[in-house]
Scaffold this active site. Structure first.
Site, PDB file in Angstrom:
ATOM      1  N   HIS A  21      47.139 -17.494 -18.092  1.00  0.00           N
ATOM      2  CA  HIS A  21      47.226 -16.337 -18.991  1.00  0.00           C
ATOM      3  C   HIS A  21      47.591 -15.116 -18.157  1.00  0.00           C
ATOM      4  CE1 HIS A  21      43.343 -15.232 -17.416  1.00  0.00           C
ATOM      5  NE2 HIS A  21      42.736 -16.306 -17.937  1.00  0.00           N
ATOM      6  N   HIS A  24      45.731 -14.409 -14.718  1.00  0.00           N
ATOM      7  CA  HIS A  24      46.257 -15.121 -13.541  1.00  0.00           C
ATOM      8  C   HIS A  24      47.602 -14.519 -13.116  1.00  0.00           C
ATOM      9  CE1 HIS A  24      44.143 -18.439 -15.941  1.00  0.00           C
ATOM     10  NE2 HIS A  24      43.339 -18.150 -14.940  1.00  0.00           N
ATOM     11  N   CYS A 129      25.976 -22.985 -14.361  1.00  0.00           N
ATOM     12  CA  CYS A 129      26.939 -22.619 -15.410  1.00  0.00           C
ATOM     13  C   CYS A 129      28.251 -23.318 -15.075  1.00  0.00           C
ATOM     14  CB  CYS A 129      27.154 -21.107 -15.488  1.00  0.00           C
ATOM     15  SG  CYS A 129      28.543 -20.714 -16.597  1.00  0.00           S
ATOM     16  N   CYS A 132      31.312 -20.980 -14.790  1.00  0.00           N
ATOM     17  CA  CYS A 132      31.350 -20.239 -13.512  1.00  0.00           C
ATOM     18  C   CYS A 132      31.473 -21.203 -12.334  1.00  0.00           C
ATOM     19  CB  CYS A 132      30.075 -19.441 -13.268  1.00  0.00           C
ATOM     20  SG  CYS A 132      29.784 -18.086 -14.373  1.00  0.00           S
ATOM     21  N   CYS A 146      24.336 -17.239 -19.548  1.00  0.00           N
ATOM     22  CA  CYS A 146      25.237 -16.730 -18.521  1.00  0.00           C
ATOM     23  C   CYS A 146      25.838 -15.426 -19.056  1.00  0.00           C
ATOM     24  CB  CYS A 146      26.355 -17.743 -18.243  1.00  0.00           C
ATOM     25  SG  CYS A 146      27.758 -16.989 -17.376  1.00  0.00           S
ATOM     26  N   HIS A 149      29.739 -15.913 -19.738  1.00  0.00           N
ATOM     27  CA  HIS A 149      30.237 -16.899 -20.700  1.00  0.00           C
ATOM     28  C   HIS A 149      29.377 -17.047 -21.951  1.00  0.00           C
ATOM     29  CE1 HIS A 149      32.193 -17.988 -16.819  1.00  0.00           C
ATOM     30  NE2 HIS A 149      33.227 -17.985 -17.628  1.00  0.00           N
ATOM     31  N   LYS A 306      37.057  -8.484 -23.935  1.00  0.00           N
ATOM     32  CA  LYS A 306      37.258  -9.483 -22.903  1.00  0.00           C
ATOM     33  C   LYS A 306      38.270 -10.511 -23.418  1.00  0.00           C
ATOM     34  CE  LYS A 306      34.916 -12.892 -20.323  1.00  0.00           C
ATOM     35  NZ  LYS A 306      33.826 -13.704 -19.973  1.00  0.00           N
ATOM     36  N   LYS A 309      39.513 -17.193 -25.607  1.00  0.00           N
ATOM     37  CA  LYS A 309      40.064 -18.009 -26.698  1.00  0.00           C
ATOM     38  C   LYS A 309      39.273 -17.792 -27.979  1.00  0.00           C
ATOM     39  CE  LYS A 309      42.393 -21.921 -24.661  1.00  0.00           C
ATOM     40  NZ  LYS A 309      42.289 -23.334 -24.325  1.00  0.00           N
TER      41      LYS A 309
HETATM   42  N1  MSP Z   1      39.361 -21.403  -8.971  1.00  0.00           N
HETATM   43  C1  MSP Z   1      38.720 -20.158  -8.746  1.00  0.00           C
HETATM   44  C2  MSP Z   1      39.287 -19.454  -7.533  1.00  0.00           C
HETATM   45  C3  MSP Z   1      39.234 -20.240  -6.254  1.00  0.00           C
HETATM   46  S1  MSP Z   1      40.012 -19.393  -4.950  1.00  0.00           S
HETATM   47  C4  MSP Z   1      39.571 -20.216  -3.585  1.00  0.00           C
HETATM   48  C5  MSP Z   1      38.905 -19.259  -9.955  1.00  0.00           C
HETATM   49  N2  MSP Z   1      39.918 -19.549 -10.765  1.00  0.00           N
HETATM   50  S2  MSP Z   1      40.288 -18.799 -12.117  1.00  0.00           S
HETATM   51  O1  MSP Z   1      41.307 -19.622 -12.747  1.00  0.00           O
HETATM   52  O2  MSP Z   1      39.125 -18.528 -12.896  1.00  0.00           O
HETATM   53  O3  MSP Z   1      41.016 -17.481 -11.715  1.00  0.00           O
HETATM   54  C6  MSP Z   1      40.303 -16.340 -11.450  1.00  0.00           C
HETATM   55  C7  MSP Z   1      41.257 -15.216 -11.066  1.00  0.00           C
HETATM   56  O4  MSP Z   1      42.180 -14.934 -12.131  1.00  0.00           O
HETATM   57  C8  MSP Z   1      40.555 -13.905 -10.865  1.00  0.00           C
HETATM   58  O5  MSP Z   1      39.999 -13.745  -9.585  1.00  0.00           O
HETATM   59  C9  MSP Z   1      41.654 -12.942 -11.105  1.00  0.00           C
HETATM   60  O6  MSP Z   1      42.419 -12.938  -9.928  1.00  0.00           O
HETATM   61  C10 MSP Z   1      42.435 -13.554 -12.247  1.00  0.00           C
HETATM   62  N3  MSP Z   1      41.981 -13.087 -13.564  1.00  0.00           N
HETATM   63  C11 MSP Z   1      41.517 -13.858 -14.595  1.00  0.00           C
HETATM   64  N4  MSP Z   1      41.251 -13.076 -15.669  1.00  0.00           N
HETATM   65  C12 MSP Z   1      41.526 -11.788 -15.371  1.00  0.00           C
HETATM   66  C13 MSP Z   1      41.435 -10.552 -16.067  1.00  0.00           C
HETATM   67  N5  MSP Z   1      41.024 -10.470 -17.317  1.00  0.00           N
HETATM   68  N6  MSP Z   1      41.781  -9.435 -15.394  1.00  0.00           N
HETATM   69  C14 MSP Z   1      42.248  -9.455 -14.116  1.00  0.00           C
HETATM   70  N7  MSP Z   1      42.326 -10.598 -13.435  1.00  0.00           N
HETATM   71  C15 MSP Z   1      41.968 -11.779 -14.007  1.00  0.00           C
HETATM   72  O7  MSP Z   1      38.138 -18.328 -10.100  1.00  0.00           O
END
Ligand code: MSP
Length: 519
Positions: A21, A24, A129, A132, A146, A149, A306, A309
């Site tokens: 999304h 990322h 969780c 998380c 949590c 979540h 936030k 989905k």
């Molecule tokens: N798999 C772990 C990271 C392991 S790194 C060794 C993880 N993955 S995640 O798919 O949940 O991605 C998290 C990252 O996505 C966040 O740290 C951030 O970089 C980005 N973001 C996800 N949602 C976001 C927002 N709403 N706003 C900004 N960044 C966001 O955690």
């Protein structure tokens, strides 16, 4: 022979429980902009991204789709790769935690910790969780749920291997606080550093680094009945990608000793603790160097809520591309709010900024300037008599602020400076009314006209170079209009020794096609 500076930048590796999304996308585009800029400056860049594929969350997601977990991971990892291709993301390595090379490195790393007596086997009871992928302490829960979540964590009691994290508390504090410490790493922005030191001062518990009942993971080499905790598995990607633990300590063309430590881990603030405390401690315990910098950007909401989905407000990168195109989407994501702060994103705001910054300002400048050169000067520029580039002092200053923004990840500075340059030029044109000069036969008016055309095209050249990392395709198109024989990279590198740009008399400027149609 000049050895180029190496620059190793990473994003987090993303869970494959869902397709990407714009959260990322935000991190990945930021890392891409930095990578592209560094390449233009002449650095040898390694830009690493990838997917995090083990653990309960992924198993659940695959089961929910009634798919074999490997097949499911393949599908989502391909979805990430496609999204990044469509967004113009120029990663050098895409790592997956299910890659055999990564799994080998994880075995080597955890085996090493065990040999160094950094692990203890003991019983753990806690609330886990799954979303998380971590245990939550009593104080972290809100009404038993949590806080992120809003789900009830699962009570778990297992015998696990524990890493002596607490042993590293003082050393970590010293390393983080003492900027002259040989192992010092930066945590940016400053408030994130304070957050980490504040928490470290309160104390540090050991952490369990294995799971007894998680079949979808990498078995510990010294106890195959347990698999490696997904977060430890994931963090190791940063070194496995550059050959740690592989034959010859090499992966593809990247040798571990050449590339590790990373220059910067770009992450979201949600995963700060893992990157600033757990990861450095694991590296210290293994006798490996620490990353040089960790930059945690803020989190954004979508229309004030936030992104989730359940709320139904998840925005996918493809939706942005459909509306604005990939280049403008990249620009808009980074223009939304300062990198490092929290913010809000909405399609309405994107549309407004697209029209204000791109269609009406930069786009208008490009089309009117290239049009005027064609109409009033037969498509050719003339260097005005007595012209020196000190005429563009203000633009040069804005250029260096913008370039500094790209190095320090202050993209808002870069974007603001680009917009200022463009506004400056548009106002200059409005004030000087070249169309009026063009209808005059007085030689002084003709000269003035040539000077205006020359100056605005030069400013456009500055803007194009700065747009290159942000909007790679569009900037290449604009560059193609400017009769420039050299590539953008060569010109930017040349500016390091001699700031300022020029164009020769007779340079042929082509008329621009519409680049940012109004929305
Ligand atoms: N798999 C772990 C990271 C392991 S790194 C060794 C993880 N993955 S995640 O798919 O949940 O991605 C998290 C990252 O996505 C966040 O740290 C951030 O970089 C980005 N973001 C996800 N949602 C976001 C927002 N709403 N706003 C900004 N960044 C966001 O955690």
């Amino acid at each position: 022979m000049r050895l180029n500076k190496r620059f190793f930048v990473t994003t987090p590796i993303y869970y494959v429980n869902d397709l990407p999304h714009i959260g990322h996308t935000y991190t990945t585009v930021a890392a891409d902009v930095v990578s592209r800029w560094r390449r233009l400056m002449g650095d040898d860049v390694l830009f690493l991204t990838g997917t995090d594929e083990h653990g309960a969350k992924i198993l659940e997601a695959a089961a929910g789709k009634k798919k074999d977990v490997r097949e499911y991971c393949d599908e989502i990892a391909a979805g990430f790769k496609n999204a990044w291709k469509d967004m113009g993301v120029s990663y050098d390595i895409f790592i997956r935690t299910t890659d055999p090379l990564h799994e080998d490195a994880v075995r080597k790393f955890t085996g090493g910790l065990n040999e160094k007596k950094e692990l203890n086997f003991s019983k753990y009871e806690g609330r886990y969780c799954i979303q998380c992928e971590k245990y939550l302490t009593e104080t972290e829960l809100s009404d038993g749920l949590c806080p992120d979540h809003k789900t009830k964590p699962v009570a778990q009691s297992e015998e696990n291997y524990f890493f002596n994290l607490s042993k590293y508390r003082e050393k970590l504090l010293e390393i983080i606080q003492d900027t002259c410490h040989p192992q010092h790493f930066e945590i940016l922005p400053a408030e994130r550093k304070n957050e980490i030191t504040g928490k470290l001062k309160k104390g540090l518990d050991d952490i369990s680094i294995s799971r007894a009942e998680m079949p979808w993971g990498i078995p510990l080499p010294f106890d195959p009945g347990q698999t490696v905790y997904v977060w430890v598995d994931a963090l190791i990607n940063y070194i496995s990608a550059v050959g740690y633990g592989l034959p010859g300590q090499k992966n593809l063309n990247y040798a571990f000793s050449d590339w590790w430590p990373a220059d910067v881990h770009i992450i979201g603030k949600d995963i700060l603790w893992f990157h600033c405390v757990i990861w450095p401690a694991l590296l210290l315990a293994s006798g490996l160097p620490l990353p040089k910098k960790i930059f945690a950007h803020g989190y954004f909401t979508v229309n004030g809520q936030k992104m989730s989905k359940t709320v139904g407000n998840v925005i996918r990168p493809a939706e942005l591309i459909d509306i604005f195109g990939a280049d403008a989407s990249r620009f808009l994501l980074l223009a939304a709010f300062p990198f490092g702060s929290d913010g809000d994103i909405s399609l309405d705001d994107f549309r407004e900024k697209y029209n204000a910054y791109l269609a009406n300002n930069i786009g208008n400048l490009i089309s009117r300037t290239t049009n005027m050169v064609e109409k009033y000067s037969g498509g050719r520029l003339t260097v005005p008599a007595g012209w020196t580039d000190s005429n563009l002092q203000e633009i040069r200053q804005l250029f260096s602020v913008a370039a500094e923004g790209l190095e320090s990840l202050s993209f808002e500075k870069t974007i603001r400076s680009i917009i200022s340059m463009s506004t400056f030029c548009n106002q200059y044109i409005d004030r000087e009314e070249p169309w009026r000069l063009a209808s005059s036969v007085a030689p002084s008016d003709r000269q003035k006209l040539q000077k205006i055309l020359y100056e605005v095209i030069l400013v456009l050249k500055h803007i194009t170079l700065l747009l290159a990392p942000l909007m790679p395709e569009t900037s290449a198109k604009i560059w193609g209009l400017l009769d420039e024989k050299e590539e953008m990279a060569a010109v930017i590198r040349g500016m390091k020794d001699k700031p300022g740009l020029s164009l020769p008399s007779g340079a042929e400027i082509k008329k621009s096609p519409p680049l940012f149609p109004k929305q």
